[in-house]
Design a protein around this motif. Structure first.
Motif, PDB file in Angstrom:
ATOM      1  N   GLN A 168       0.666  -1.253   0.001  1.00 61.87           N
ATOM      2  CA  GLN A 168       0.043  -0.096  -0.112  1.00 61.87           C
ATOM      3  C   GLN A 168       0.842   1.319  -0.109  1.00 61.87           C
ATOM      4  O   GLN A 168       0.628   2.236  -0.748  1.00 61.87           O
ATOM      5  CB  GLN A 168      -0.967  -0.076   1.170  1.00 61.87           C
ATOM      6  CG  GLN A 168      -1.930   1.128   1.372  1.00 61.87           C
ATOM      7  CD  GLN A 168      -2.826   1.016   2.279  1.00 61.87           C
ATOM      8  OE1 GLN A 168      -2.662   0.234   3.230  1.00 61.87           O
ATOM      9  NE2 GLN A 168      -3.988   1.900   2.398  1.00 61.87           N
ATOM     10  N   ALA A 169       1.970   1.175   1.036  1.00 63.24           N
ATOM     11  CA  ALA A 169       2.785   2.286   1.033  1.00 63.24           C
ATOM     12  C   ALA A 169       3.445   2.760  -0.360  1.00 63.24           C
ATOM     13  O   ALA A 169       3.644   3.605  -0.917  1.00 63.24           O
ATOM     14  CB  ALA A 169       3.757   2.249   1.992  1.00 63.24           C
ATOM     15  N   LEU A 170       4.059   1.575  -1.028  1.00 62.39           N
ATOM     16  CA  LEU A 170       4.665   1.666  -2.096  1.00 62.39           C
ATOM     17  C   LEU A 170       3.939   2.122  -3.480  1.00 62.39           C
ATOM     18  O   LEU A 170       4.243   2.909  -4.237  1.00 62.39           O
ATOM     19  CB  LEU A 170       5.392   0.370  -2.438  1.00 62.39           C
ATOM     20  CG  LEU A 170       6.575   0.003  -1.684  1.00 62.39           C
ATOM     21  CD1 LEU A 170       6.961  -1.501  -2.075  1.00 62.39           C
ATOM     22  CD2 LEU A 170       7.693   1.212  -1.700  1.00 62.39           C
ATOM     23  N   ALA A 171       2.360   1.513  -3.532  1.00 59.37           N
ATOM     24  CA  ALA A 171       1.611   1.964  -4.301  1.00 59.37           C
ATOM     25  C   ALA A 171       1.398   3.504  -4.399  1.00 59.37           C
ATOM     26  O   ALA A 171       1.310   4.243  -5.213  1.00 59.37           O
ATOM     27  CB  ALA A 171       0.565   1.231  -4.113  1.00 59.37           C
ATOM     28  N   GLN A 172       1.413   4.099  -2.975  1.00 64.78           N
ATOM     29  CA  GLN A 172       0.923   5.606  -2.834  1.00 64.78           C
ATOM     30  C   GLN A 172       2.332   6.215  -3.526  1.00 64.78           C
ATOM     31  O   GLN A 172       2.136   7.532  -4.041  1.00 64.78           O
ATOM     32  CB  GLN A 172       0.745   5.881  -1.603  1.00 64.78           C
ATOM     33  CG  GLN A 172       0.393   7.162  -1.123  1.00 64.78           C
ATOM     34  CD  GLN A 172      -0.152   7.512   0.137  1.00 64.78           C
ATOM     35  OE1 GLN A 172      -0.104   6.538   0.898  1.00 64.78           O
ATOM     36  NE2 GLN A 172      -0.728   8.612   0.521  1.00 64.78           N
ATOM     37  N   GLU A 173       3.320   5.627  -3.050  1.00 63.02           N
ATOM     38  CA  GLU A 173       4.756   6.475  -3.337  1.00 63.02           C
ATOM     39  C   GLU A 173       4.662   6.560  -4.979  1.00 63.02           C
ATOM     40  O   GLU A 173       5.251   7.663  -5.043  1.00 63.02           O
ATOM     41  CB  GLU A 173       5.906   5.784  -2.768  1.00 63.02           C
ATOM     42  CG  GLU A 173       7.217   6.554  -3.140  1.00 63.02           C
ATOM     43  CD  GLU A 173       8.437   5.607  -2.562  1.00 63.02           C
ATOM     44  OE1 GLU A 173       9.573   6.061  -2.960  1.00 63.02           O
ATOM     45  OE2 GLU A 173       8.357   4.742  -1.881  1.00 63.02           O
ATOM     46  N   PHE A 174       4.393   5.281  -5.613  1.00 62.35           N
ATOM     47  CA  PHE A 174       4.954   5.381  -7.010  1.00 62.35           C
ATOM     48  C   PHE A 174       3.512   5.709  -7.654  1.00 62.35           C
ATOM     49  O   PHE A 174       3.753   5.558  -8.888  1.00 62.35           O
ATOM     50  CB  PHE A 174       5.346   4.012  -7.400  1.00 62.35           C
ATOM     51  CG  PHE A 174       6.673   3.691  -6.836  1.00 62.35           C
ATOM     52  CD1 PHE A 174       7.835   4.663  -7.033  1.00 62.35           C
ATOM     53  CD2 PHE A 174       6.897   2.623  -5.946  1.00 62.35           C
ATOM     54  CE1 PHE A 174       8.946   4.480  -6.317  1.00 62.35           C
ATOM     55  CE2 PHE A 174       8.150   2.044  -5.416  1.00 62.35           C
ATOM     56  CZ  PHE A 174       9.172   3.178  -5.492  1.00 62.35           C
ATOM     57  N   CYS A 175       2.385   6.115  -7.327  1.00 63.01           N
ATOM     58  CA  CYS A 175       1.365   6.431  -8.044  1.00 63.01           C
ATOM     59  C   CYS A 175       0.833   5.328  -8.618  1.00 63.01           C
ATOM     60  O   CYS A 175       0.769   5.359  -9.892  1.00 63.01           O
ATOM     61  CB  CYS A 175       1.479   7.593  -8.511  1.00 63.01           C
ATOM     62  SG  CYS A 175       1.939   9.058  -7.596  1.00 63.01           S
TER      63      CYS A 175
END
Length: 256
Positions: free
Chosen positions: A45-52
């Motif tokens: 979830q955090a990575l998906a948010q970081e990389f859009c």
């Protein structure tokens, strides 16, 4: 490093590069440089948010990292960066020396002018990345160059072992420095001696130079590993004391 910067890197840039490949390369860079460690939590979830991007894209990137042993996915517990110990690094170094020194002798018999041109191209790309002080790109190109040589040896069953040993050893040697490599100690090309032996079709020289080449990298980044593997080598293998390693008549100066 942004997605755009990763995508334009000549090492892995391609018109059809997927977003999961881009995320994979960014995370791989962070792990090899020591910015992501086994203490660092990794959540989709955090990575998906970081990389859009979607969590599916992140999941695909993490699965690729798992395949090469850089992360461990533990179901509901999450994803964790794996850890390479000193003892494992010693074994990996010995494995790499044995595989590559055996492979380079066989590769000399299979070399031709076209393959030498490929080696020169990889060397030039390495030097470009070195001038840019890009430790990660240097590591990626170095591994590609060595695996290309080993591919010439025609031992396909062993190629995955070399790739894993090379990657994990680079990770162990580089990550502890977190990108802070002493570049001013490292003038010149690391691969020119090996290339010279190939051009002369000298298998014995290629083997000696390959071992010295690997020893230089280990000596520069992990002297304690060098001492165990090279200074305390078995009696049937030539030992390499530091004064021999750095003798300009025997080797070129080292880089990462």
């Amino acid at each position: 490093m942004t997605l755009a910067e990763i995508a334009t890197n000549p090492l892995y840039a391609a018109k059809n590069t997927s977003k999961s490949e881009t995320v994979h390369q960014i995370l791989k860079r962070r792990i090899l440089l020591g910015y992501l460690t086994d203490d660092s939590p990794i959540t989709e979830q955090a990575l998906a948010q970081e990389f859009c991007c979607s969590q599916g894209t992140v999941r695909e990137a993490l699965l690729r990292l798992q395949e090469c042993g850089l992360v461990d996915r533990r179901g509901y517990q999450g994803t964790f960066v794996t850890r390479t110990t000193r003892d494992e690094a010693i074994i990996l170094t010995r494995m790499r020396v044995h595989l590559e020194c055996t492979g380079v002798e066989r590769a000399v018999a299979a070399i031709d002018d076209c393959k030498i041109a490929v080696l020169k191209e990889l060397m030039d790309l390495y030097e470009e990345s070195r001038e840019q002080r890009d430790v990660f790109a240097c590591s990626e190109i170095d591994r590609r160059l060595h695996c290309f040589i080993f591919d010439l040896a025609d031992m396909p069953m062993l190629e995955p072992f070399l790739h894993r040993a090379h990657l994990q050893l680079h990770r162990y040697l580089i990550s502890g420095h977190q990108g802070n490599i002493v570049w001013n100690r490292n003038e010149g090309s690391r691969h020119i001696d090996i290339l010279d032996a190939f051009e002369r079709r000298d298998a014995a020289s290629a083997k000696r130079r390959m071992k010295r080449h690997i020893a230089q990298s280990v000596h520069n980044l992990a002297p304690d590993i060098y001492a165990v593997v090279f200074e305390n080598a078995p009696q049937d293998e030539p030992q390499m004391a530091p004064e021999q390693l750095w003798n300009p008549a025997l080797s070129v100066p080292n880089t990462i």
